[in-house]
Design an enzyme around this catalytic site. Sequence first.
Site, short mmCIF file in Angstrom:
data_model
loop_
_atom_site.label_atom_id
_atom_site.label_comp_id
_atom_site.label_asym_id
_atom_site.label_seq_id
_atom_site.Cartn_x
_atom_site.Cartn_y
_atom_site.Cartn_z
N HIS A 1 32.45 42.49 36.02
CA HIS A 1 32.50 43.37 34.87
C HIS A 1 31.82 42.87 33.48
O HIS A 1 32.50 43.18 32.25
CB HIS A 1 33.67 44.22 34.52
CG HIS A 1 34.10 44.59 36.03
ND1 HIS A 1 34.30 46.10 36.20
CD2 HIS A 1 35.00 44.30 37.04
CE1 HIS A 1 34.69 46.40 37.27
NE2 HIS A 1 35.17 45.21 37.94
N ASN B 1 38.37 51.48 38.59
CA ASN B 1 37.03 51.83 38.90
C ASN B 1 36.65 53.32 39.25
O ASN B 1 37.53 54.09 39.31
CB ASN B 1 36.36 51.04 40.14
CG ASN B 1 36.52 49.58 40.01
OD1 ASN B 1 36.33 49.08 38.88
ND2 ASN B 1 36.41 48.84 41.16
N HIS C 1 44.54 43.92 31.91
CA HIS C 1 45.24 43.33 33.00
C HIS C 1 46.13 44.34 33.48
O HIS C 1 47.04 45.07 32.74
CB HIS C 1 46.39 42.25 32.32
CG HIS C 1 46.92 41.53 33.30
ND1 HIS C 1 47.28 41.65 34.36
CD2 HIS C 1 47.64 40.28 32.93
CE1 HIS C 1 47.83 40.68 35.15
NE2 HIS C 1 48.25 39.86 34.19
FE1 HDD Z 1 39.16 43.10 38.52
C1 HDD Z 1 37.78 42.51 35.61
C2 HDD Z 1 38.88 46.69 38.16
C3 HDD Z 1 39.65 43.86 41.81
C4 HDD Z 1 39.70 39.74 39.09
N1 HDD Z 1 38.21 44.21 37.23
C5 HDD Z 1 37.97 44.02 35.87
C6 HDD Z 1 37.42 45.10 35.12
C7 HDD Z 1 37.65 46.25 35.94
C8 HDD Z 1 38.20 45.55 37.07
C9 HDD Z 1 37.53 47.42 35.45
C10 HDD Z 1 37.04 45.13 33.58
C11 HDD Z 1 37.73 45.16 32.59
C12 HDD Z 1 37.24 44.80 31.22
O1 HDD Z 1 36.58 45.98 31.10
O2 HDD Z 1 37.25 44.14 30.71
N2 HDD Z 1 39.36 44.97 39.79
C13 HDD Z 1 39.11 46.34 39.24
C14 HDD Z 1 39.65 47.09 40.40
C15 HDD Z 1 40.14 46.11 41.58
C16 HDD Z 1 39.69 44.91 41.14
C17 HDD Z 1 39.57 48.73 40.31
C18 HDD Z 1 40.43 46.61 42.87
C19 HDD Z 1 41.18 47.79 43.16
N3 HDD Z 1 39.82 42.07 40.26
C20 HDD Z 1 40.17 42.35 41.21
C21 HDD Z 1 40.61 41.41 42.08
C22 HDD Z 1 40.77 40.29 41.61
C23 HDD Z 1 39.92 40.75 40.05
C24 HDD Z 1 41.19 41.47 43.63
C25 HDD Z 1 41.04 38.88 41.67
C26 HDD Z 1 42.00 38.57 42.27
N4 HDD Z 1 38.57 41.42 37.37
C27 HDD Z 1 39.17 40.30 37.77
C28 HDD Z 1 39.11 39.14 36.75
C29 HDD Z 1 38.42 40.11 35.68
C30 HDD Z 1 38.19 41.41 36.47
C31 HDD Z 1 38.22 37.98 37.07
C32 HDD Z 1 37.07 39.74 34.79
C33 HDD Z 1 37.16 39.80 33.35
C34 HDD Z 1 38.59 40.25 33.34
O3 HDD Z 1 39.09 40.23 34.43
O4 HDD Z 1 38.99 40.50 32.26
O5 HDD Z 1 40.03 38.71 36.49
#
Ligand code: HDD
Length: 685
Positions: free
Chosen positions: A73, A146, A337
Amino acid sequence: MNDKRKNPKDQQLEEYRVDDSGKKLTTNHGLKVSDTEHSLKAGDRGPTLMEDFHFREKMTHFDHERIPERIVHARGYGAHGEFEVYESMKEFTKAKFLNDPEVKTPVFVRFSTVAGSRGSGDTVRDARGFATKFYTEEGNYDLVGNNIPVFFIQDAIKFPDLIHAVKPEPHNEMPQAASAHDTFWDFVANNTESAHMVMWAMSDRGIPRSYRMMEGFGVHTYRFVNDKGEAHFVKFHWKPKLGVHSLVWDEAQKIAGKDPDFHRRDLWESIENGDYPEYELGVQLIKEEDEFKYDFDVLDPTKLWPEELVPVKIIGKMTLNRNQDNVFAETEQVAFHPGHVVPGIDFTNDPLLQGRLFSYTDTQLIRLGGPNFHEIPINRPVCPFHNNQRDGYHRTTVNTGQVAYYQNSLQNNEPAPAAEEDGGYVHYQEKVDGNKVRKRSESFEDHYSQAKLFWNSMSDVEQQHIIKAFRFELGKVKSKEVQQQVVNMFSNVCTYLAGEVAKGIGAKVPDHAEGSPEERSSQALSQMNTMKSPATRKLAILAMDGFDYEAVQKVMDTLKASGAMPEIISGSLGSIKSKDGNELDVDNTFLTVDSVLYDAVYVPGGKENVEGLKKEREAVSFIQEAYSHFKAVAASTEGTELFSTIGVDSNEAGIITTDENTKFDSFSEQLLEAITEHRHWNRSI
Ligand code: HDD
C-alpha cells in the site's frame, strides 16, 4: 476558518500548521539567512568552506528527507471528513461514536493500491486499500480494509510469501505494480485458498473508475460488544453513494500512462469542487450462538457472508469534505492499525487478523523511525492520552513530574487504569481451550465454493471481463507449467472459465473439476445491480471554430444541472468562435487530454466545426476510443455525419444523435441518461 475546519481534529492540526508566506528565510534554529543561492567559499572561484552552517543544514535535511515507503500500500492518497451514525447502535455496541447520531466524528481516509511503489500508476489491476481513522472521544478507531471483501490467504504467517510473490521479481525488479508475472501466479497455483480473492481481483473490481465509486470492506469478522457484555460477530461495509463502477482494462492501462495520478486527481478535484464523496457504513451481524450455523467458518477471511443470508444494515454515513494540507505530513505519515480499537469493538480468532495485530505497529517503527509515531499530528487522538511511556526518538511531549511508573504512591498511582464503566477497555472474555498446534482448522478447507458463488453472480459481460483478465495475466506468465496449474486450479471454479482461459493462452483444457457444484448466486456481488448517478461524470465536448453554440449551451446546462461536468476540448487553448459569433473558453486540447480521461463524448453541429474536427487525427481517435470503451457518444446535426465516416454506428447502444435543433431538450436528456448508465456493454464491438 470555514465550517468543515471546526471539527476537533482540525482544530488540533491547526496548532501544527505553518504558513511560510511573507516570512523571512531562517535556519531551523531561527537565524535569519542572508543568501541561500551561494555557498560560502574561499574566493569566488575557491572551495566551499566547512564553516558554512547554512549549506550543511540545507543539504543534510535534503539528504534525509525520504522515509521508507510502506512495504504494501505504498501508493495512496488521503482526505479528511466526518462520520455520523444514523441511529444509536447501543443494542449491539457500546462504542460511543456509534451510539449518538448527534456526534460527528472526524475521520481521515487513505485509499491505496497494494503492490506498486509510491510513484506507480493509480489505475493498475490490484486490490485497493480503504483505511479509515475515526478520531473518537474514546481514542482512535482504525478500520483498515480493502475494496474486496475477502483475502488471498487464511493465516498471517503467509503474508510475507504472498507479498514477495506479487511484488516485482527480485532478480530484475519487474514488473512494477502488476500481478501479471510468474511468481504471483505460481503462488496462486500453490495456495488454492487464494481462488476466491483472485476471482475478485480479475473482475472489474480490480480496476475501479474512482475511489469515490468503490466499496470498502473490513474483511475480517470483528466483534461488537454492548454495555451488558453481549457480543455479535460483525463485518463492516462501506457503500459509495455514487455506486460501484469500473474502468475497462484497455482504458486502465492507457490512463496509467496518460495520467498516472488519475484516482488521486479525481479525489482531490471532487473535494475542491465541493462534490464531497459519501459512503454509507453498513454492518452484517451474526449472533454469537449462530457461529456454526453457516456453511462457511465465520473466522475464515477468504469467505464473505452473502447479503441474502446476512443482510447489510446501513448505520451511518461518512463524508470526505477536506483535502489534506500536506501529503507527506498526512498521507505518508498516517499510521493505521487494525488493533486501534475503542470499547465496544473487539477481535475474533481469525488467524489473519491475529497476525495483523502484530505487523502494523512493527512496520510503523521502521517506517516512521521510532516508538513516538503516535505524536505525529495526523496520528494524535483528539482525546488526551496519559501513560508512563517515555523518551525514544523524536519525542515531542514534555511529560512533567517525577514519576513514570506504576504502581506508585508518590503520585497516588496516577495515571491510573480506568474501570470498565469509566471507559477502560476490557477484552471480550471468550473462552479458548486447545493444544498448541501449527495447523489450520478443517473448516477452512473449502477453497472453491465462494469463488463459484462469485462467478455465478456475474453478468455475462462481467464473466467475459474475468476471462480476458486471466488471459492477459497468464499470457504474461513465461512458465508453461504455472499457466497449466492455474488453468487446472480454476477449472474447480468453472470448467467453462478454465476452458476459455486455456484457449486464450495455449494451455490444455482441463477435463475434470474438484469440489461440489455451487448453484447459488448473490445479487450484491454484481456491479450491474449498483446505483447510478450522473454526478461528477465528465463529458468531453469536441469543438472547433464554427460550432453550434445553442446546442452546446443546451447540453452544458442540462448536464450541469444534474451535477455532470462538461468540458470543451479543441485544437488549441484560448477560445473558439461559434458559427453565429459567440465565444467559448477552451478547457483542454486534444494534446493535453485523451478520451480515457472522460466518461462520454459529444460532437456538436456546425459545418466548419465538423470539417475542422475531421482534420484533427486525435479528435477522431478520441471519439473512436470512447466508442470502443462502451461510453456514451453523442452528436447533433452536422456532428452526426462524422460518425459514419469514422466507424461509429449510430444504431448501437449509448450512441445518441439528433438531426434537428428543435429536438434538443430530449437529446440532452437522452445524453444525460446514457452518461448515467456508465457503460453500454451490449455494443457489438
Ligand atoms: Fe495490511 C498496510 C489492508 C492483511 C500488514 N493493509 C495496509 C493498508 C491497508 C491494508 C488498507 C494501508 C494502510 C494505509 O493506508 O496506511 N491488510 C489489509 C487488509 C488485509 C491485510 C484488508 C486483510 C484482510 N496486512 C495484512 C496482513 C499483514 C498486513 C495479513 C501482515 C501480517 N498491511 C500490513 C503492513 C502495512 C499494511 C505491512 C504496510 C504499511 C502499514 O501496514 O502501515 O503492516
